[in-house]
Design an enzyme around this catalytic site. Structure first.
Site, PDB file in Angstrom:
ATOM      1  N   LYS A  44      26.301  21.474 -17.356  1.00 31.88           N
ATOM      2  CA  LYS A  44      25.043  21.928 -17.984  1.00 31.88           C
ATOM      3  C   LYS A  44      24.133  22.617 -16.952  1.00 31.88           C
ATOM      4  O   LYS A  44      23.611  23.699 -17.200  1.00 31.88           O
ATOM      5  CB  LYS A  44      24.288  20.736 -18.618  1.00 31.88           C
ATOM      6  CG  LYS A  44      25.113  19.950 -19.618  1.00 31.88           C
ATOM      7  CD  LYS A  44      24.334  18.784 -20.201  1.00 31.88           C
ATOM      8  CE  LYS A  44      23.942  17.725 -19.192  1.00 31.88           C
ATOM      9  NZ  LYS A  44      25.053  16.957 -18.609  1.00 31.88           N
ATOM     10  N   ARG A  90      18.075  13.280 -25.092  1.00 36.87           N
ATOM     11  CA  ARG A  90      19.169  12.385 -24.711  1.00 36.87           C
ATOM     12  C   ARG A  90      19.415  11.317 -25.776  1.00 36.87           C
ATOM     13  O   ARG A  90      20.329  10.528 -25.657  1.00 36.87           O
ATOM     14  CB  ARG A  90      18.709  11.644 -23.470  1.00 36.87           C
ATOM     15  CG  ARG A  90      19.466  11.738 -22.207  1.00 36.87           C
ATOM     16  CD  ARG A  90      19.721  12.663 -21.396  1.00 36.87           C
ATOM     17  NE  ARG A  90      20.559  12.225 -20.312  1.00 36.87           N
ATOM     18  CZ  ARG A  90      20.665  12.921 -19.212  1.00 36.87           C
ATOM     19  NH1 ARG A  90      19.997  14.031 -19.052  1.00 36.87           N
ATOM     20  NH2 ARG A  90      21.466  12.529 -18.267  1.00 36.87           N
ATOM     21  N   ARG A 109      30.703  16.753  -6.305  1.00 34.13           N
ATOM     22  CA  ARG A 109      29.439  17.511  -6.303  1.00 34.13           C
ATOM     23  C   ARG A 109      28.647  17.224  -5.021  1.00 34.13           C
ATOM     24  O   ARG A 109      28.546  16.096  -4.569  1.00 34.13           O
ATOM     25  CB  ARG A 109      28.590  17.129  -7.504  1.00 34.13           C
ATOM     26  CG  ARG A 109      27.187  17.739  -7.403  1.00 34.13           C
ATOM     27  CD  ARG A 109      26.422  17.704  -8.673  1.00 34.13           C
ATOM     28  NE  ARG A 109      26.301  16.397  -9.254  1.00 34.13           N
ATOM     29  CZ  ARG A 109      25.832  16.185 -10.485  1.00 34.13           C
ATOM     30  NH1 ARG A 109      25.440  17.201 -11.222  1.00 34.13           N
ATOM     31  NH2 ARG A 109      25.743  14.973 -10.973  1.00 34.13           N
ATOM     32  N   ARG A 125      24.568  13.007  -4.601  1.00 34.82           N
ATOM     33  CA  ARG A 125      23.546  12.298  -5.383  1.00 34.82           C
ATOM     34  C   ARG A 125      23.905  10.814  -5.454  1.00 34.82           C
ATOM     35  O   ARG A 125      25.069  10.476  -5.635  1.00 34.82           O
ATOM     36  CB  ARG A 125      23.483  12.888  -6.798  1.00 34.82           C
ATOM     37  CG  ARG A 125      22.370  13.901  -6.980  1.00 34.82           C
ATOM     38  CD  ARG A 125      22.472  14.677  -8.254  1.00 34.82           C
ATOM     39  NE  ARG A 125      22.543  13.886  -9.475  1.00 34.82           N
ATOM     40  CZ  ARG A 125      22.519  14.407 -10.705  1.00 34.82           C
ATOM     41  NH1 ARG A 125      22.401  15.712 -10.860  1.00 34.82           N
ATOM     42  NH2 ARG A 125      22.594  13.643 -11.771  1.00 34.82           N
ATOM     43  N   ARG A 149      26.725   6.040 -16.462  1.00 38.61           N
ATOM     44  CA  ARG A 149      26.173   7.248 -17.110  1.00 38.61           C
ATOM     45  C   ARG A 149      27.059   7.697 -18.269  1.00 38.61           C
ATOM     46  O   ARG A 149      26.564   8.126 -19.314  1.00 38.61           O
ATOM     47  CB  ARG A 149      26.019   8.376 -16.079  1.00 38.61           C
ATOM     48  CG  ARG A 149      24.821   8.169 -15.171  1.00 38.61           C
ATOM     49  CD  ARG A 149      24.939   8.954 -13.898  1.00 38.61           C
ATOM     50  NE  ARG A 149      24.945  10.386 -14.094  1.00 38.61           N
ATOM     51  CZ  ARG A 149      25.431  11.255 -13.207  1.00 38.61           C
ATOM     52  NH1 ARG A 149      25.970  10.828 -12.086  1.00 38.61           N
ATOM     53  NH2 ARG A 149      25.365  12.537 -13.448  1.00 38.61           N
TER      54      ARG A 149
END
Ligand code: AP5
Length: 220
Positions: free
Chosen positions: A19, A94, A133, A166, A177
């Protein structure tokens, strides 16, 4: 209330489905204001505000920050932004309550939702993406150690600062998550499908291919 001709996109999909990467491409190509509630919350954390202090612990665990905090932060951000062409909402809404709130915010600002772009991605892709990431805390640029590596390993191409992982990309947070997404966010797919606003893209494709799919949707 009738809206104006600005584009309003919601990017919906599991963590790591791409996203944020597409929001950046869309924002650059269509001159849209990119609003990422994740980025806004991380900014609050970095600034050590009261909201940031509350959000930090919740985000690191991979849970959702309470709706009331996210909604008021979002309202403030929209007021601050001046967008002639429109907005991209990345990571918001969300859950169904946030979707109702977004509806109110759009009405108040005389905006209409154009499309909800749903990034359908497989679990193995999501895990590979999140584990690799790397982000620049200084400027927010986003990389992947193999899919989108920086020119110099561990350094941001844009500002040469060190790249970090992160905290919520740890194995446990990612598991949480994905669980939270399945329990609370996935309902939005059928919610927007019923409103005939949903457009599905394959999040497993390369970033360029995903962008082409969305570009086609917007130019139809
Ligand atoms: P947030 O920052 O929104 O995280 P997220 O939704 O989990 O999404 P991600 O940023 O992890 O993934 P993405 O889909 O943007 O993928 P990306 O493009 O980076 O939220 C973080 C936390 O904040 C939440 O857990 C929650 O606590 C809180 N929060 C945020 N919004 C909230 C809200 N509305 N309400 C309550 N709480 C909220 O890509 C991932 C990686 O893959 C990158 O390395 C990238 O380089 C690579 N990549 C991307 N696309 C491709 C591709 N097509 N091919 C190959 N590699 C790719």
């Amino acid at each position: 209330m009738a809206g104006d001709s600005r584009i309003v996109l919601v990017l919906l999909g599991p963590p790591g489905s791409g996203k944020g990467t597409q929001a950046k491409l869309l924002s650059d190509n269509f001159n849209l204001v990119h609003i990422s509630t994740g980025d806004l919350l991380r900014r609050e954390v970095a600034q050590g505000t009261d909201l940031g202090k509350k959000a930090k612990i919740i985000m690191e665990k991979g849970e959702l920050v309470p709706d009331s905090l996210v909604n008021s932060m979002l309202k403030g951000e929209i007021k601050r932004q001046d967008s002639k062409n429109g907005f991209i909402f990345d990571g918001y809404p969300r859950n169904l309550k946030q979707a109702a709130q977004l509806d109110n915010i759009l009405k108040q600002n005389k905006l209409d939702l154009s499309w909800v772009i749903y990034f359908k991605a497989s679990l193995n892709v999501i895990i590979q993406r999140l584990s690799g990431r790397r982000v620049c805390e200084a400027c927010g640029a986003n990389y992947h150690i193999t899919n989108m590596p920086p020119k110099v390993a561990g350094r941001c191409d844009l500002c040469n600062e060190e790249l970090i992982q992160r905290k919520d990309d740890s194995k446990d947070s990612v598991r949480k998550r994905i669980e939270v997404y399945d329990e609370q966010t996935k309902d939005l797919v059928s919610f927007y499908e019923k409103q005939l606003k949903l457009r599905v893209v394959s999040g497993d494709l390369s970033a360029q291919e995903v962008f082409k799919e969305i570009d086609k949707i917007l130019k139809k």
